[in-house]
Enzyme design. Structure first.
Site, PDB file in Angstrom:
ATOM      1  N   LYS A 193      57.385  52.937  35.560  1.00  0.00           N
ATOM      2  CA  LYS A 193      57.555  52.037  36.714  1.00  0.00           C
ATOM      3  C   LYS A 193      57.371  50.595  36.250  1.00  0.00           C
ATOM      4  O   LYS A 193      56.274  50.200  35.842  1.00  0.00           O
ATOM      5  CB  LYS A 193      56.520  52.322  37.805  1.00  0.00           C
ATOM      6  N   GLU A 196      57.686  45.364  40.411  1.00  0.00           N
ATOM      7  CA  GLU A 196      58.696  45.175  41.463  1.00  0.00           C
ATOM      8  C   GLU A 196      59.371  43.808  41.333  1.00  0.00           C
ATOM      9  O   GLU A 196      60.455  43.585  41.873  1.00  0.00           O
ATOM     10  CB  GLU A 196      58.070  45.337  42.857  1.00  0.00           C
ATOM     11  N   GLY A 246      48.503  45.526  32.850  1.00  0.00           N
ATOM     12  CA  GLY A 246      48.498  44.693  34.045  1.00  0.00           C
ATOM     13  C   GLY A 246      47.133  44.065  34.239  1.00  0.00           C
ATOM     14  O   GLY A 246      46.368  43.893  33.280  1.00  0.00           O
ATOM     15  N   GLY A 251      43.795  47.809  36.927  1.00  0.00           N
ATOM     16  CA  GLY A 251      43.374  48.747  35.885  1.00  0.00           C
ATOM     17  C   GLY A 251      42.153  49.548  36.317  1.00  0.00           C
ATOM     18  O   GLY A 251      42.055  50.753  36.075  1.00  0.00           O
ATOM     19  N   GLU A 268      45.823  48.123  29.042  1.00  0.00           N
ATOM     20  CA  GLU A 268      45.958  46.797  28.410  1.00  0.00           C
ATOM     21  C   GLU A 268      45.836  45.785  29.539  1.00  0.00           C
ATOM     22  O   GLU A 268      46.742  45.668  30.376  1.00  0.00           O
ATOM     23  CB  GLU A 268      47.328  46.662  27.737  1.00  0.00           C
ATOM     24  N   CYS A 302      48.953  37.541  28.570  1.00  0.00           N
ATOM     25  CA  CYS A 302      47.613  38.109  28.381  1.00  0.00           C
ATOM     26  C   CYS A 302      46.936  37.448  27.181  1.00  0.00           C
ATOM     27  O   CYS A 302      45.723  37.305  27.141  1.00  0.00           O
ATOM     28  CB  CYS A 302      47.700  39.609  28.189  1.00  0.00           C
ATOM     29  N   GLU A 402      41.221  34.419  34.302  1.00  0.00           N
ATOM     30  CA  GLU A 402      42.598  34.206  33.836  1.00  0.00           C
ATOM     31  C   GLU A 402      43.289  33.254  34.798  1.00  0.00           C
ATOM     32  O   GLU A 402      43.475  33.591  35.962  1.00  0.00           O
ATOM     33  CB  GLU A 402      43.349  35.541  33.902  1.00  0.00           C
TER      34      GLU A 402
HETATM   35  P1  NAD Z   1      49.383  43.801  38.241  1.00  0.00           P
HETATM   36  O1  NAD Z   1      48.132  44.508  37.873  1.00  0.00           O
HETATM   37  O2  NAD Z   1      49.439  43.123  39.546  1.00  0.00           O
HETATM   38  O3  NAD Z   1      50.634  44.818  38.225  1.00  0.00           O
HETATM   39  C1  NAD Z   1      50.957  45.573  37.074  1.00  0.00           C
HETATM   40  C2  NAD Z   1      51.739  46.817  37.478  1.00  0.00           C
HETATM   41  O4  NAD Z   1      50.874  47.656  38.233  1.00  0.00           O
HETATM   42  C3  NAD Z   1      52.949  46.536  38.372  1.00  0.00           C
HETATM   43  O5  NAD Z   1      54.002  47.389  37.987  1.00  0.00           O
HETATM   44  C4  NAD Z   1      52.442  46.897  39.754  1.00  0.00           C
HETATM   45  O6  NAD Z   1      53.452  47.279  40.657  1.00  0.00           O
HETATM   46  C5  NAD Z   1      51.527  48.066  39.427  1.00  0.00           C
HETATM   47  N1  NAD Z   1      50.506  48.390  40.425  1.00  0.00           N
HETATM   48  C6  NAD Z   1      49.955  47.579  41.358  1.00  0.00           C
HETATM   49  N2  NAD Z   1      49.040  48.257  42.092  1.00  0.00           N
HETATM   50  C7  NAD Z   1      49.011  49.521  41.605  1.00  0.00           C
HETATM   51  C8  NAD Z   1      48.274  50.698  41.931  1.00  0.00           C
HETATM   52  N3  NAD Z   1      47.365  50.706  42.899  1.00  0.00           N
HETATM   53  N4  NAD Z   1      48.486  51.821  41.209  1.00  0.00           N
HETATM   54  C9  NAD Z   1      49.388  51.836  40.201  1.00  0.00           C
HETATM   55  N5  NAD Z   1      50.133  50.756  39.861  1.00  0.00           N
HETATM   56  C10 NAD Z   1      49.952  49.613  40.535  1.00  0.00           C
HETATM   57  O7  NAD Z   1      49.679  42.795  37.028  1.00  0.00           O
HETATM   58  P2  NAD Z   1      50.824  41.707  36.917  1.00  0.00           P
HETATM   59  O8  NAD Z   1      50.514  40.579  37.836  1.00  0.00           O
HETATM   60  O9  NAD Z   1      52.155  42.372  36.998  1.00  0.00           O
HETATM   61  O10 NAD Z   1      50.647  41.238  35.386  1.00  0.00           O
HETATM   62  C11 NAD Z   1      49.758  40.267  34.981  1.00  0.00           C
HETATM   63  C12 NAD Z   1      48.505  40.881  34.397  1.00  0.00           C
HETATM   64  O11 NAD Z   1      48.844  41.731  33.316  1.00  0.00           O
HETATM   65  C13 NAD Z   1      47.564  39.832  33.803  1.00  0.00           C
HETATM   66  O12 NAD Z   1      46.238  40.144  34.140  1.00  0.00           O
HETATM   67  C14 NAD Z   1      47.775  39.976  32.297  1.00  0.00           C
HETATM   68  O13 NAD Z   1      46.710  39.548  31.499  1.00  0.00           O
HETATM   69  C15 NAD Z   1      48.011  41.436  32.185  1.00  0.00           C
HETATM   70  N6  NAD Z   1      48.711  41.734  30.944  1.00  0.00           N
HETATM   71  C16 NAD Z   1      48.018  42.319  29.911  1.00  0.00           C
HETATM   72  C17 NAD Z   1      48.640  42.578  28.691  1.00  0.00           C
HETATM   73  C18 NAD Z   1      47.910  43.230  27.549  1.00  0.00           C
HETATM   74  O14 NAD Z   1      48.581  43.708  26.646  1.00  0.00           O
HETATM   75  N7  NAD Z   1      46.592  43.261  27.532  1.00  0.00           N
HETATM   76  C19 NAD Z   1      49.980  42.222  28.530  1.00  0.00           C
HETATM   77  C20 NAD Z   1      50.658  41.621  29.591  1.00  0.00           C
HETATM   78  C21 NAD Z   1      50.016  41.396  30.797  1.00  0.00           C
END
Ligand code: NAD
Length: 509
Positions: A193, A196, A246, A251, A268, A302, A402
């Site tokens: 997934k 969005e 994410g 997480g 991650e 990140c 962040e």
């Molecule tokens: P997010 O956590 O809002 O969303 C990430 C994904 O999770 C999306 O696909 C979203 O639809 C999904 N999601 C949301 N709620 C969920 C739930 N309850 N259950 C399952 N899936 C769900 O993150 P974002 O805003 O898309 O990305 C930014 C974040 O990602 C930042 O915190 C960044 O540091 C982190 N990030 C980390 C790395 C790494 O390798 N450590 C790399 C890139 C981004």
């Protein structure tokens, strides 16, 4: 202020006349949602709809998980030889390279990142697929030949099963490629997934997987929101592992949900990554790397080095150097090849970035550059100025959380121990950097800093061979490299008795 910045407003590429239509990929077929629902994605830089994606629900997610389960259990992929799996992965890599331009354009239009970086991300991802293919062929376990004359111990690695892969919006194609080829190389089947906000390049990959000959059901893609799609992918009893990239907040939610059925979870998450600059460093190179570290991907990264910790003797001169470089970084239209920094992903996120900057100023920090939104002629105002803030103290939110924007916080130190204490004073531990010409300083820093990756005299160099991941609240498990591959494998011990040497347990009296 704006006339002191390097702003590019003209495009070099045009926005396509009609939006890309992204569909689910379930059991080998590209499909719309059963209820026909779709979501529109507007380009953050150009304000027009650039993609329409099927919006999945419970029905699509259930169907994708069932297809992945069937494909795993009947062995159509999991029991193929490593050579045969590698052949498909290498073909996908070739197709990614052939489609780099198409992928990069959509990645830019949905995310706001510059086209040059999207090209690097999408085309460069082919190397991750090729490296994973090499692991499919070289994976092996252990044997124990010292357990006695009549015992041979063999430890084999097996694919873990059905893996849910959930990715964020900031590097959609790259992060997908840090996970999917490794899971496939291990013999797993997957449900993917994307965010969005950036569904299209993941949807485009479906076409390439089919063309490369990946059997139906081995990789399934469901487009949609975290709830219900992501949450069902995390709670479903037929899923064996969740690989998530994410935010730390999501997480934690995923860990709690997956814990109900004790699925393996690899995470991650976020970072608050420091670069520490000692007075004996090559300051010119360090300043350039700091500038790159904060503005790359508009700071929505990140690995953004959003705080620097500079020795107090050189802090003012160093900040002046970074401010001067910041004025030369090309902000503006992501469709121009010279643009280095594009748009902020949503208007809400731009406001959030601004909130951190205001709060820091109110708490006594000093703005050296930027600190407000930015309008690019013809493109609207979903941009943020390159921003440098000094006199930041470790208790401020801007130093701890962040910001995810082009905003650099500057802290200072006097002694080595103070530098380490400041670097480690974080709930996160993703990456860190040290700048010094003294090898002892660098080595001691590497050993004492709490981070999954440490860069010395460089920033953000990455290789498929070098595993990646975080400590503390930056995540658990590892990605890429052989350690990342191993995450998708279970280990089985086989104890083999040679000959009829087993002594009976029941006494035959
Ligand atoms: P997010 O956590 O809002 O969303 C990430 C994904 O999770 C999306 O696909 C979203 O639809 C999904 N999601 C949301 N709620 C969920 C739930 N309850 N259950 C399952 N899936 C769900 O993150 P974002 O805003 O898309 O990305 C930014 C974040 O990602 C930042 O915190 C960044 O540091 C982190 N990030 C980390 C790395 C790494 O390798 N450590 C790399 C890139 C981004």
């Amino acid at each position: 202020m704006n006339d002191l910045l390097h702003i590019i407003s003209e495009p070099a590429l045009n926005v396509p006349a009609s939006p890309y239509q992204a569909r689910h990929f379930i059991d080998g077929a590209l499909v719309d949602s059963a209820d026909g629902r779709k979501s529109d994605r507007r380009s953050p830089s150009h304000g027009v709809v650039v993609s329409q994606a099927a919006l999945g629900g419970v029905a699509e997610t259930e169907a994708a998980i069932a297809a992945a389960r069937r494909a795993f259990d009947d062995g159509r992929w999991s029991r193929l030889s490593g050579k045969d799996r590698a052949r498909v992965l290498n073909k996908v890599a070739d197709l990614i390279e052939r489609n780099e331009e198409r992928l990069a354009l959509l990645e830019t239009l949905e995310s706001g990142k510059p086209i040059s970086q999207a090209r690097g991300e999408c085309g460069g991802a082919a190397d991750l697929w090729r490296y994973a293919a090499s692991l499919a062929r070289t994976s092996h376990g252990d044997s124990h030949n010292t357990l006695g004359p009549d015992i041979l111990g063999v430890v084999v690695k097996e694919p873990i099963g059905v893996v849910s892969i959930i990715t964020p919006w900031n590097f959609p194609f790259w992060i997908l490629s840090q996970k999917l080829p490794f899971a496939l190389a291990a013999g797993c089947t997957c449900v993917v997934k994307p965010s969005e906000m950036t569904p299209s390049t993941t949807a485009m990959l479906a076409e390439l997987l089919a063309e490369a000959g990946l059997p139906a059901g081995v990789c399934n893609i469901v487009l949609g929101h975290g709830d219900p799609v992501g949450s069902l992918m995390t709670s479903h009893p037929e899923v064996d592992m969740v690989s998530f990239t994410g935010s730390t907040a999501v997480g934690k939610r995923i860990t709690a949900t997956a814990g109900q059925s004790l699925k393996k979870v690899a995470l991650e998450l976020g970072g608050k990554n420091p670069q520490v600059i000692f007075p004996d460093a090559d300051l010119e190179t360090a300043a350039d790397a700091v500038t790159f570290g904060i503005y790359f991907n508009v700071g929505q990264c990140c690995n953004s080095s959003s705080r620097i910790i500079v020795h107090e003797d050189i802090a003012d001169a160093f900040v002046d150097r970074v401010v001067a470089l910041s004025r030369k970084v090309a902000f503006g239209n992501p469709l121009h090849p010279d643009t280095q920094v594009g748009a902020i992903v949503t208007p809400e996120h731009r406001e959030k970035i601004d909130g951190y900057v205001r709060a820091a100023q109110e708490a006594g920090a000093e703005l050296c550059l930027g600190g407000a939104g930015l309008s690019v002629p013809g493109l609207g105002d979903q941009f943020y100025q390159p921003t440098v803030i000094r006199r930041v103290t470790p208790d401020m939110a801007i130093a701890r959380e962040e910001v995810f924007g082009p905003v650099l916080s500057v802290l200072t130190f006097g002694s080595f121990d103070e530098a380490i204490a400041l670097a480690n004073d974080a709930t996160y531990g993703l990456s860190a950097g040290v700048w010094s010409e003294n090898v002892h300083t660098c080595l001691e820093f590497c050993r004492r800093v709490q981070a999954g990756t440490v860069w010395t005299n460089t920033w953000m160099d990455g290789f498929p061979e070098m595993t990646f991941g975080g400590v503390k609240q930056s995540g658990q498990g590892r990605e890429i490299g052989s350690y990342g591959f191993d995450e998708f494998l279970e280990v089985k011990s086989m104890v083999l008795r040679l000959g009829r040497t087993r002594v009976p347990w029941v006494r035959n009296t």
